[in-house]
Design a protein around this motif. Structure first.
Motif, PDB file in Angstrom:
ATOM      1  N   PHE A 182      74.007  89.561  36.386  1.00  9.62           N
ATOM      2  CA  PHE A 182      74.142  88.144  36.056  1.00  9.62           C
ATOM      3  C   PHE A 182      75.085  87.922  34.877  1.00  9.62           C
ATOM      4  O   PHE A 182      75.784  86.909  34.840  1.00  9.62           O
ATOM      5  N   CYS A 183      75.135  88.854  33.933  1.00  6.75           N
ATOM      6  CA  CYS A 183      76.159  88.760  32.880  1.00  6.75           C
ATOM      7  C   CYS A 183      77.542  88.879  33.519  1.00  6.75           C
ATOM      8  O   CYS A 183      78.492  88.220  33.092  1.00  6.75           O
TER       9      CYS A 183
ATOM     10  N   HIS B 143      72.039  86.585  27.450  1.00  6.34           N
ATOM     11  CA  HIS B 143      71.172  87.527  28.164  1.00  6.34           C
ATOM     12  C   HIS B 143      69.838  87.657  27.416  1.00  6.34           C
ATOM     13  O   HIS B 143      69.778  88.287  26.366  1.00  6.34           O
TER      14      HIS B 143
ATOM     15  N   CYS C 160      74.186  94.415  33.631  1.00 10.12           N
ATOM     16  CA  CYS C 160      73.550  93.221  34.203  1.00 10.12           C
ATOM     17  C   CYS C 160      74.471  92.467  35.169  1.00 10.12           C
ATOM     18  O   CYS C 160      75.550  92.003  34.793  1.00 10.12           O
TER      19      CYS C 160
ATOM     20  N   HIS D 260      68.052  90.031  33.467  1.00  7.08           N
ATOM     21  CA  HIS D 260      68.521  88.760  32.886  1.00  7.08           C
ATOM     22  C   HIS D 260      67.491  87.679  33.229  1.00  7.08           C
ATOM     23  O   HIS D 260      67.306  87.354  34.406  1.00  7.08           O
TER      24      HIS D 260
HETATM   25 ZN   LIG Z   1      72.575  89.535  31.668  1.00  4.18          ZN
END
Ligand SMILES: [Zn+2]
Length: 358
Positions: A21-22, A61, A19, A112
């Motif tokens: 965004f993680c 998440h 991910c 996410h």
């Molecule tokens: Zn994420």
């Protein structure tokens, strides 16, 4: 918190590794951060639909909104008036939209869960959420499902109030003058002191619903934490109900506030739409060609968000209500309603499958 099966947990762990965004959250990928608190961060969208377009990312998440525990839900959506106020001050604009996609068919582009906040202005030419075209909706099916919702939503909301007690709900619908025209023209599915939920009269699809505030006609900034979170709760219950009841592949939740091209009347409202692969609805914007100076925009927004980051006493009070999120998923188990029922766990697995496009 929702109990996840070991398989779902393993899938989520796999998702997290990939991910983007993680990776932004743990600092592996750089982003233009404009906001942070203990639950979420705000970053600029690198392909903005409008200047100041930002994303709110929960620090955890979650693949879709129904995975978010109630305390975090109330935190994120209870703060929406303050966040929108700060964004509008930074961008000096007359309105804003909040866009949520649960699932790929609704335009979710990452695994996410996140919330788009898009500044808007009168005549800005952003018309993706006008909802003024007449949909090709089968009138009978529309009415039939509206009836299911009219029976079901009050049941879901009663359960919600049992789980999250408050001191304002007396079961007396608000009687806002500014909603009288809407109540007259459109089928009312649910109302209480704070909100009115109706079937949209220009529905794009069966299950296109709109939530209005009984307390404020135009600007979400005027709502308090509880009222803002409640509006989004009702929208989220609607979304879950159309997702399951209609077997949709995904859902959109779209809030409009203040005056923008696609909200000429300047009404505060949240639209809920069930979505299907190839349903032909075009709600996804084209990125701006002239993005402006992103560093400059980020710094303007950060300045305005500073106060939001440092004034969250009221929110913390509500946050202590850490309740069972299962109810968020078990929305259609009332016996008197003809809606598919599944256990919470099955629903989550089903949601994940749909999310992955299986
Ligand atoms: Zn994420």
């Amino acid at each position: 918190m929702v109990e996840l099966s070991p398989e779902v947990k393993a899938q989520l762990e796999e998702q997290k590794k990939q991910c983007v965004f993680c990776k932004i959250l743990n600092g592996e990928i750089a982003a233009k951060k404009v906001y942070e608190d203990k639950v979420m961060i705000g970053v600029l969208d690198i392909n903005p639909a409008a200047k100041g377009h930002m994303l709110l990312l929960p620090k955890e998440h979650y693949p879709i909104l129904p995975f978010m525990p109630p305390a975090n839900f109330v935190h994120m959506f209870g703060l929406m008036p303050n966040l929108i106020n700060a964004l509008r001050n930074a961008m000096v604009c007359s309105g804003a939209r909040v866009f949520i996609a649960n699932g790929g068919a609704a335009g979710q582009q990452s695994s996410h869960f996140l919330v788009h906040m898009i500044p808007g202005d009168k005549g800005d030419g952003f018309n993706y959420f006008s909802f003024d075209k007449l949909g090709l909706v089968d009138d009978n099916k529309f009415k039939q499902f509206n009836q299911v919702m009219e029976n079901n939503l009050p049941v879901m909301m009663r359960k919600h109030f049992q789980q999250m007690p408050n001191n304002w709900f007396k079961g007396k619908p608000g009687n806002a003058d500014f909603l009288a025209d809407i109540k007259m023209k459109q089928q009312v599915l649910y109302e209480d002191e704070k909100v009115l939920c109706v079937a949209h009269d220009n529905a794009l699809t069966v299950g296109h619903y709109v939530v209005y505030s009984n307390e404020e006609r135009s600007d979400i900034e005027k709502l308090d934490v509880e009222s803002s979170a409640h509006m989004f709760y009702v929208a989220s219950y609607c979304a879950n109900a159309v997702f399951q009841g209609l077997g949709a592949h995904a859902t959109n939740i779209i809030m409009k506030t203040g005056t923008c091209s696609d909200n000429a009347e300047g009404r505060l409202c949240i639209h809920v739409l069930p979505r299907y692969g190839n349903d032909g609805l075009d709600l996804l914007w084209k990125p701006m060609e002239n993005k402006g100076n992103l560093d400059d925009i980020a710094s303007r927004i950060r300045d305005q968000m500073f106060e939001v980051e440092h004034s969250q006493k009221e929110v913390r009070k509500v946050e202590t209500l850490d309740l069972d999120a299962k109810e968020l998923h078990k929305i259609s188990d009332s016996k008197d309603v003809d809606v598919k029922t599944e256990s919470a766990k099955d629903e989550i697995e089903e949601a994940l499958k749909k999310y992955r496009g299986e």
